[in-house]
Design a protein around this motif. Structure first.
Motif, PDB file in Angstrom:
ATOM      1  N   GLY A  71       0.841  -1.190   0.000  1.00 56.70           N
ATOM      2  CA  GLY A  71       0.000   0.000   0.000  1.00 56.70           C
ATOM      3  C   GLY A  71       0.877   1.241   0.000  1.00 56.70           C
ATOM      4  O   GLY A  71       2.111   1.168  -0.151  1.00 56.70           O
ATOM      5  N   ARG A  72       0.263   2.384   0.203  1.00 57.11           N
ATOM      6  CA  ARG A  72       1.048   3.633   0.198  1.00 57.11           C
ATOM      7  C   ARG A  72       0.512   4.567   1.266  1.00 57.11           C
ATOM      8  O   ARG A  72      -0.682   4.853   1.324  1.00 57.11           O
ATOM      9  N   LEU A  73       1.411   5.009   2.146  1.00 52.34           N
ATOM     10  CA  LEU A  73       1.086   5.976   3.187  1.00 52.34           C
ATOM     11  C   LEU A  73       1.418   7.387   2.713  1.00 52.34           C
ATOM     12  O   LEU A  73       2.321   7.584   1.900  1.00 52.34           O
ATOM     13  N   GLY A  74       0.688   8.361   3.235  1.00 48.23           N
ATOM     14  CA  GLY A  74       0.962   9.754   2.890  1.00 48.23           C
ATOM     15  C   GLY A  74       0.509  10.685   3.990  1.00 48.23           C
ATOM     16  O   GLY A  74      -0.382  10.354   4.797  1.00 48.23           O
ATOM     17  N   LEU A  75       1.130  11.852   4.055  1.00 46.39           N
ATOM     18  CA  LEU A  75       0.764  12.847   5.051  1.00 46.39           C
ATOM     19  C   LEU A  75      -0.544  13.533   4.677  1.00 46.39           C
ATOM     20  O   LEU A  75      -0.869  13.696   3.499  1.00 46.39           O
ATOM     21  N   GLU A  95     -16.119  -4.874   1.370  1.00 50.72           N
ATOM     22  CA  GLU A  95     -15.639  -6.168   0.893  1.00 50.72           C
ATOM     23  C   GLU A  95     -16.647  -6.855  -0.031  1.00 50.72           C
ATOM     24  O   GLU A  95     -16.269  -7.685  -0.859  1.00 50.72           O
ATOM     25  N   ASN A  96     -17.966  -6.546   0.124  1.00 47.46           N
ATOM     26  CA  ASN A  96     -19.000  -7.137  -0.724  1.00 47.46           C
ATOM     27  C   ASN A  96     -18.924  -8.663  -0.801  1.00 47.46           C
ATOM     28  O   ASN A  96     -18.973  -9.251  -1.876  1.00 47.46           O
ATOM     29  N   THR A 101      -9.549  -8.321   3.456  1.00 46.22           N
ATOM     30  CA  THR A 101      -8.113  -8.104   3.394  1.00 46.22           C
ATOM     31  C   THR A 101      -7.542  -8.004   4.802  1.00 46.22           C
ATOM     32  O   THR A 101      -8.194  -7.477   5.713  1.00 46.22           O
ATOM     33  N   LYS A 102      -6.341  -8.521   4.993  1.00 39.78           N
ATOM     34  CA  LYS A 102      -5.705  -8.502   6.311  1.00 39.78           C
ATOM     35  C   LYS A 102      -4.669  -7.396   6.423  1.00 39.78           C
ATOM     36  O   LYS A 102      -3.958  -7.316   7.426  1.00 39.78           O
ATOM     37  N   MET A 134       4.488 -13.056   4.801  1.00 45.60           N
ATOM     38  CA  MET A 134       5.070 -12.408   3.633  1.00 45.60           C
ATOM     39  C   MET A 134       4.537 -10.987   3.482  1.00 45.60           C
ATOM     40  O   MET A 134       5.284 -10.064   3.129  1.00 45.60           O
ATOM     41  N   GLN A 135       3.250 -10.789   3.755  1.00 43.92           N
ATOM     42  CA  GLN A 135       2.675  -9.444   3.656  1.00 43.92           C
ATOM     43  C   GLN A 135       3.194  -8.547   4.781  1.00 43.92           C
ATOM     44  O   GLN A 135       3.455  -7.359   4.563  1.00 43.92           O
ATOM     45  N   ILE A 136       3.354  -9.125   5.977  1.00 45.60           N
ATOM     46  CA  ILE A 136       3.926  -8.352   7.081  1.00 45.60           C
ATOM     47  C   ILE A 136       5.340  -7.904   6.731  1.00 45.60           C
ATOM     48  O   ILE A 136       5.744  -6.758   7.004  1.00 45.60           O
TER      49      ILE A 136
END
Length: 446
Positions: A71-75, A95-96, A101-102, A134-136
């Motif tokens: 993902g992408r974090l931003g101020l 999520e429908n 998602t974890k 792996m995602q962590i």
């Protein structure tokens, strides 16, 4: 613990956290770059008097994509009153009916780990656990805090014991990649043992899975060559063995023909054994086989009726008939030869298991005797020693923040202290019982 929380992290509209800028910046290189004074909100005196302390707000701008695996974090720009300048509330996830998602749970686990909160890995499905880890790791790599979370994640995985080791045995390539990213020596060693032992059988699929990890592939091939040569050496020793005093039946030299003729049945037993051994190796059951010779070496190491049993020996007798008495003597000599061969196999340690998997309870069909040298860990090589620099029931909406996590840790520590004190007083209630327990402990120790 009473320090004001001055950073708010917004993952979604109902997942908001308050943390300390010092803690975040000290543990994450990415957040260290974001949480600088020029990026801080200039709070008005009215906002400060109202108790507003948030000077930075960081939001998850995008969920994981191919370009941004974590993902992408931003101020987020804040007004002088401490409110969002864009008046948004964060991502709204619908999520429908899809699998949830974890990513948000993983971000939360990492942020809480900055406050020494334990990272937990589910053990109901270790394949899913591998994907979670792996995602962590992707998130930790993005945040620049892999060195902070690697040990807690490793500890959380190792707590699952044989469940973890069975998962490693079933998918060693995936766990080797994970351990490489996590820099976990224990898990990497376990995965390497299974990769090397089963390389001949799974070479094609493992090659594909390790395409992006050439260092791991090179190590597997190196240790497979060592294992291959070990099996070849053992087979050479077994094939050239002359048990007992077959070579020198007498000290009187030169040895006469009639001395050797007394041991003709011993020589025939050895001939039969080598006949059988040669056929097994030629048929691909030796060191060049798919199992690396595991089945053959197991038979040789078991001796007795594990191989060349009555059925096989009757086939020899049909081709080379002899008297029943002579054949019984020959079989006894063969048993003695088998015991000698068993000693050679035992001495080679090729059937020794060096993996953490309980191979007695969960048998494998390949060799697990590989000894992995610590200096061969890829991340310990000279080129890979550049570690990232170390820098200075839940309700919806606001999640537990830094102070609350620190408070929980303190209460947990106090609880453990009280439990130890209670145990101490219970032990003192009965001196006789205490002495009995001490005596039993001494017996167990001895």
């Amino acid at each position: 613990m009473n320090q004001a929380e001055d950073v708010e992290i917004v993952l979604t509209h109902d997942r908001k956290y308050k943390f300390h800028s010092g803690t975040l910046a000290r543990n994450s290189t990415l957040l260290n770059e974001m949480l600088i004074e020029p990026n801080a909100a200039k709070l008005s005196n009215k906002a400060k008097n109202a108790g507003i302390t948030i000077k930075w707000m960081i939001e998850l701008k995008e969920t994981p994509t191919h370009e941004y695996p974590a993902g992408r974090l931003g101020l987020v720009d804040l007004t002088s009153s401490g409110e969002r300048a864009d008046f948004r509330t964060g991502l709204v996830i619908n999520e429908n009916g899809r699998v949830p998602t974890k990513i948000f749970d993983h971000y939360e686990s990492i942020f809480y780990a900055f406050y020494n909160k334990e990272i937990r890995i589910c053990d109901t499905d270790m394949r899913a656990a591998l994907e979670d880890v792996m995602q962590i790791i992707n998130i930790a790599d993005y945040l620049g805090c892999t060195n902070i979370i690697s040990k807690p994640v490793e500890v959380a995985l190792l707590k699952h014991g044989q469940t973890l080791y069975r998962s490693i045995q079933s998918t060693p390539a995936g766990w080797a990649r994970m351990a490489y990213d996590l820099k976990s020596e224990c898990i990497f060693t376990e995965a390497m043992i299974h990769l090397v032992g089963n390389w001949a059988r799974n070479k094609d699929t493992s090659n594909e899975k390790l395409r992006e990890y050439p260092q791991i592939k090179a190590l597997v091939k190196k240790y497979y060559r060592i294992l291959y040569q070990k099996g070849k050496t053992l087979e050479n020793q077994v094939a050239s063995c002359y048990p007992g005093d077959m070579q020198t039946p007498s000290t009187d030299l030169p040895i006469k023909r009639e001395v050797f003729s007394k041991d003709i049945l011993v020589w025939m037993a050895l001939c039969f054994f080598r006949h059988w051994l040669g056929q097994r190796i030629i048929s691909g059951k030796g060191h060049g086989g798919e199992d690396g010779g595991f089945e053959l070496y197991q038979q040789l190491g078991a001796a007795g009726e594990a191989y060349m049993n009555k059925i096989v020996m009757n086939q020899f007798h049909a081709k080379i008939p002899m008297t029943k008495k002579a054949f019984n003597v020959l079989e006894n000599h063969l048993l003695e030869i088998k015991e000698c061969i068993k000693g050679i196999v035992d001495k080679s340690n090729i059937l020794q298991s060096n993996c953490q998997l309980d191979v007695n309870k969960f048998p494998v069909t390949y060799l697990t005797c590989t000894k992995f040298d610590r200096e061969d860990f890829p991340w310990l090589s000279a080129a890979a020693q550049k570690t990232p620099p170390k820098v200075n029931s839940i309700k919806r909406g606001i999640r537990p923040g830094g102070n609350e996590i620190a408070k929980q840790n303190l209460e947990a520590a106090r609880g453990q202290e009280r439990d130890r004190a209670d145990e101490h007083y219970e032990d003192m209630d009965s001196e006789d019982e205490s002495e009995g327990i001490s005596a039993r402990k001494r017996v167990r120790h001895n």
